[in-house]
Enzyme design. Sequence first.
Site, PDB file in Angstrom:
ATOM      1  N   SER A  17       0.826  -1.202   0.000  1.00 18.42           N
ATOM      2  CA  SER A  17       0.000   0.000   0.000  1.00 18.42           C
ATOM      3  C   SER A  17       0.857   1.248   0.000  1.00 18.42           C
ATOM      4  O   SER A  17       1.747   1.414   0.831  1.00 18.42           O
ATOM      5  CB  SER A  17      -0.890  -0.028   1.232  1.00 18.42           C
ATOM      6  OG  SER A  17      -1.102   1.267   1.710  1.00 18.42           O
ATOM      7  N   PHE A  18       0.568   2.140  -0.939  1.00 19.89           N
ATOM      8  CA  PHE A  18       1.185   3.462  -0.962  1.00 19.89           C
ATOM      9  C   PHE A  18       0.844   4.190   0.344  1.00 19.89           C
ATOM     10  O   PHE A  18       1.702   4.836   0.956  1.00 19.89           O
ATOM     11  CB  PHE A  18       0.619   4.247  -2.165  1.00 19.89           C
ATOM     12  CG  PHE A  18       0.737   5.740  -2.031  1.00 19.89           C
ATOM     13  CD1 PHE A  18       1.889   6.400  -2.429  1.00 19.89           C
ATOM     14  CD2 PHE A  18      -0.309   6.486  -1.492  1.00 19.89           C
ATOM     15  CE1 PHE A  18       1.997   7.779  -2.294  1.00 19.89           C
ATOM     16  CE2 PHE A  18      -0.203   7.871  -1.353  1.00 19.89           C
ATOM     17  CZ  PHE A  18       0.953   8.510  -1.743  1.00 19.89           C
ATOM     18  N   LYS A  67     -15.379   0.718  -2.165  1.00 24.96           N
ATOM     19  CA  LYS A  67     -15.704   2.155  -2.110  1.00 24.96           C
ATOM     20  C   LYS A  67     -17.217   2.412  -2.118  1.00 24.96           C
ATOM     21  O   LYS A  67     -17.667   3.422  -1.605  1.00 24.96           O
ATOM     22  CB  LYS A  67     -15.023   2.904  -3.256  1.00 24.96           C
ATOM     23  CG  LYS A  67     -13.521   3.022  -3.077  1.00 24.96           C
ATOM     24  CD  LYS A  67     -12.906   3.904  -4.164  1.00 24.96           C
ATOM     25  CE  LYS A  67     -11.393   3.940  -4.030  1.00 24.96           C
ATOM     26  NZ  LYS A  67     -10.758   4.830  -5.004  1.00 24.96           N
ATOM     27  N   ASP A 103     -10.894  11.371  -3.365  1.00 24.14           N
ATOM     28  CA  ASP A 103     -10.399  11.197  -4.745  1.00 24.14           C
ATOM     29  C   ASP A 103     -10.787  12.426  -5.558  1.00 24.14           C
ATOM     30  O   ASP A 103     -10.028  12.882  -6.422  1.00 24.14           O
ATOM     31  CB  ASP A 103     -11.026   9.964  -5.412  1.00 24.14           C
ATOM     32  CG  ASP A 103     -10.395   8.662  -4.956  1.00 24.14           C
ATOM     33  OD1 ASP A 103      -9.249   8.684  -4.466  1.00 24.14           O
ATOM     34  OD2 ASP A 103     -11.050   7.608  -5.090  1.00 24.14           O
ATOM     35  N   GLY A 126     -13.678   5.085 -19.208  1.00 23.07           N
ATOM     36  CA  GLY A 126     -14.028   4.225 -18.070  1.00 23.07           C
ATOM     37  C   GLY A 126     -15.199   4.832 -17.330  1.00 23.07           C
ATOM     38  O   GLY A 126     -15.459   6.034 -17.424  1.00 23.07           O
ATOM     39  N   ALA A 130     -13.754   5.696  -9.790  1.00 19.89           N
ATOM     40  CA  ALA A 130     -12.868   6.855  -9.975  1.00 19.89           C
ATOM     41  C   ALA A 130     -13.454   7.790 -11.031  1.00 19.89           C
ATOM     42  O   ALA A 130     -13.394   9.017 -10.894  1.00 19.89           O
ATOM     43  CB  ALA A 130     -11.474   6.389 -10.384  1.00 19.89           C
ATOM     44  N   GLY A 226      -1.272   9.650 -12.238  1.00 17.80           N
ATOM     45  CA  GLY A 226      -2.160   9.757 -11.078  1.00 17.80           C
ATOM     46  C   GLY A 226      -1.443   9.978  -9.758  1.00 17.80           C
ATOM     47  O   GLY A 226      -2.072   9.948  -8.694  1.00 17.80           O
TER      48      GLY A 226
HETATM   49  P1  NAP Z   1     -13.492   0.350 -10.939  1.00 18.88           P
HETATM   50  O1  NAP Z   1     -14.615   0.953 -10.161  1.00 18.88           O
HETATM   51  O2  NAP Z   1     -13.290  -1.129 -10.919  1.00 18.88           O
HETATM   52  O3  NAP Z   1     -13.712   0.831 -12.482  1.00 18.88           O
HETATM   53  C1  NAP Z   1     -12.853   0.426 -13.504  1.00 18.88           C
HETATM   54  C2  NAP Z   1     -13.402   0.910 -14.860  1.00 18.88           C
HETATM   55  O4  NAP Z   1     -12.459   0.509 -15.852  1.00 18.88           O
HETATM   56  C3  NAP Z   1     -14.754   0.315 -15.265  1.00 18.88           C
HETATM   57  O5  NAP Z   1     -15.479   1.268 -16.007  1.00 18.88           O
HETATM   58  C4  NAP Z   1     -14.336  -0.856 -16.161  1.00 18.88           C
HETATM   59  O6  NAP Z   1     -15.276  -1.176 -17.138  1.00 18.88           O
HETATM   60  C5  NAP Z   1     -13.132  -0.249 -16.859  1.00 18.88           C
HETATM   61  N1  NAP Z   1     -12.275  -1.284 -17.407  1.00 18.88           N
HETATM   62  C6  NAP Z   1     -11.626  -2.252 -16.718  1.00 18.88           C
HETATM   63  N2  NAP Z   1     -10.919  -3.020 -17.570  1.00 18.88           N
HETATM   64  C7  NAP Z   1     -11.149  -2.519 -18.823  1.00 18.88           C
HETATM   65  C8  NAP Z   1     -10.718  -2.901 -20.133  1.00 18.88           C
HETATM   66  N3  NAP Z   1      -9.900  -3.931 -20.335  1.00 18.88           N
HETATM   67  N4  NAP Z   1     -11.144  -2.153 -21.190  1.00 18.88           N
HETATM   68  C9  NAP Z   1     -11.976  -1.101 -21.005  1.00 18.88           C
HETATM   69  N5  NAP Z   1     -12.421  -0.705 -19.779  1.00 18.88           N
HETATM   70  C10 NAP Z   1     -12.013  -1.417 -18.716  1.00 18.88           C
HETATM   71  O7  NAP Z   1     -12.106   0.975 -10.503  1.00 18.88           O
HETATM   72  P2  NAP Z   1     -11.809   2.478 -10.012  1.00 18.88           P
HETATM   73  O8  NAP Z   1     -11.911   2.544  -8.539  1.00 18.88           O
HETATM   74  O9  NAP Z   1     -12.645   3.375 -10.838  1.00 18.88           O
HETATM   75  O10 NAP Z   1     -10.246   2.613 -10.365  1.00 18.88           O
HETATM   76  C11 NAP Z   1      -9.840   2.683 -11.706  1.00 18.88           C
HETATM   77  C12 NAP Z   1      -8.368   3.019 -11.819  1.00 18.88           C
HETATM   78  O11 NAP Z   1      -8.122   4.314 -11.282  1.00 18.88           O
HETATM   79  C13 NAP Z   1      -7.426   2.075 -11.073  1.00 18.88           C
HETATM   80  O12 NAP Z   1      -6.284   1.883 -11.877  1.00 18.88           O
HETATM   81  C14 NAP Z   1      -7.062   2.834  -9.831  1.00 18.88           C
HETATM   82  O13 NAP Z   1      -5.773   2.479  -9.333  1.00 18.88           O
HETATM   83  C15 NAP Z   1      -7.059   4.270 -10.366  1.00 18.88           C
HETATM   84  N6  NAP Z   1      -7.291   5.253  -9.299  1.00 18.88           N
HETATM   85  C16 NAP Z   1      -6.297   6.144  -9.046  1.00 18.88           C
HETATM   86  C17 NAP Z   1      -6.466   7.088  -8.056  1.00 18.88           C
HETATM   87  C18 NAP Z   1      -5.364   8.059  -7.780  1.00 18.88           C
HETATM   88  O14 NAP Z   1      -5.366   8.678  -6.696  1.00 18.88           O
HETATM   89  N7  NAP Z   1      -4.451   8.264  -8.691  1.00 18.88           N
HETATM   90  C19 NAP Z   1      -7.656   7.122  -7.310  1.00 18.88           C
HETATM   91  C20 NAP Z   1      -8.664   6.208  -7.614  1.00 18.88           C
HETATM   92  C21 NAP Z   1      -8.464   5.263  -8.620  1.00 18.88           C
HETATM   93  P3  NAP Z   1     -16.475  -2.224 -16.896  1.00 18.88           P
HETATM   94  O15 NAP Z   1     -17.463  -1.465 -16.017  1.00 18.88           O
HETATM   95  O16 NAP Z   1     -16.956  -2.493 -18.257  1.00 18.88           O
HETATM   96  O17 NAP Z   1     -15.858  -3.399 -16.197  1.00 18.88           O
END
Ligand code: NAP
Length: 246
Positions: A17-18, A67, A103, A126, A130, A226
């Site tokens: 974990s970061f 979340k 976030d 997506g 997030a 990010g």
């Molecule tokens: P999540 O709720 O699981 O959502 C992931 C999204 O990505 C969904 O829309 C999913 O589509 C889509 N997806 C997954 N695999 C895919 C693929 N192969 N092709 C196209 N779309 C795809 O996850 P999240 O919480 O939103 O997090 C998403 C990313 O953001 C992660 O990498 C996370 O580490 C990053 N993040 C970063 C921060 C930061 O502080 N930098 C904060 C939050 C999140 P489906 O609905 O069709 O499955």
Amino acid sequence: METKKKLGLIGRNISYSFSKKYFEDKFHKLMVNNYSYDIFDLQNIEDVENIFADPELLGFNVTIPYKKEIIGYLDQLSDEAEKIGAVNCVKIENGIKKGYNTDATGFEKTLLLHVKPHHRSAMVLGNGGAAKAVKYVLDKMQIPNITVARSCGDFNFKNLSAESVKTHQIIIQTTPVGTFPDIEDCLDFPFDGITDKHLIIDLIYNPNYTQFIINTSERGAKTANGFYMLEQQAEKAWEIWNNQKK
Ligand code: NAP
């Protein structure tokens, strides 16, 4: 003796974990030794009840996949968390468990750092948790935006045209595609639409440069990963836990 203040992170399969390192470094820098930050790897969200039973718990961060699910275990939500429908930070005060979304703050700070007057409309890739925080911020800043997703978006990755990419100067990549260890993976995306007027924000922070960032920066776009968002969401959580206002 100073009261103990326990913090941590709940999620599933989160051995690295970061946040743990970030907060432990912070305790060290601030010379506060009554705080601790633990990883709570929960196979099921119901197990969060055991964590809430600790009277020394001040709060915790929440990561994938809890979340949304955590909301059912809380007494209150901040306005932002309510509108976004996702919580990544919980604070316990006088027995009241309140959920926040930091976030959104992290993303807003990232966007404000890079956005220019010619960046008038946005495309969000997506549609997960997030993406909801990202869209909340874009709406708040009155930046028109469209969503591209495998399902439930304005477009999907198959019918997205380079022309449409050209007309949306801010592109936010919110899918996990390209995250370590699958760093060669990249969305199927019409990169020909990318210009030197584009701002690309990829929420992934490991690796530093995703294939998506590499492909867009090769076409002259300004890019950001990010990492700053990650840092700023943690800072906002720290303010919330300690009732600090900035
Ligand atoms: P999540 O709720 O699981 O959502 C992931 C999204 O990505 C969904 O829309 C999913 O589509 C889509 N997806 C997954 N695999 C895919 C693929 N192969 N092709 C196209 N779309 C795809 O996850 P999240 O919480 O939103 O997090 C998403 C990313 O953001 C992660 O990498 C996370 O580490 C990053 N993040 C970063 C921060 C930061 O502080 N930098 C904060 C939050 C999140 P489906 O609905 O069709 O499955």
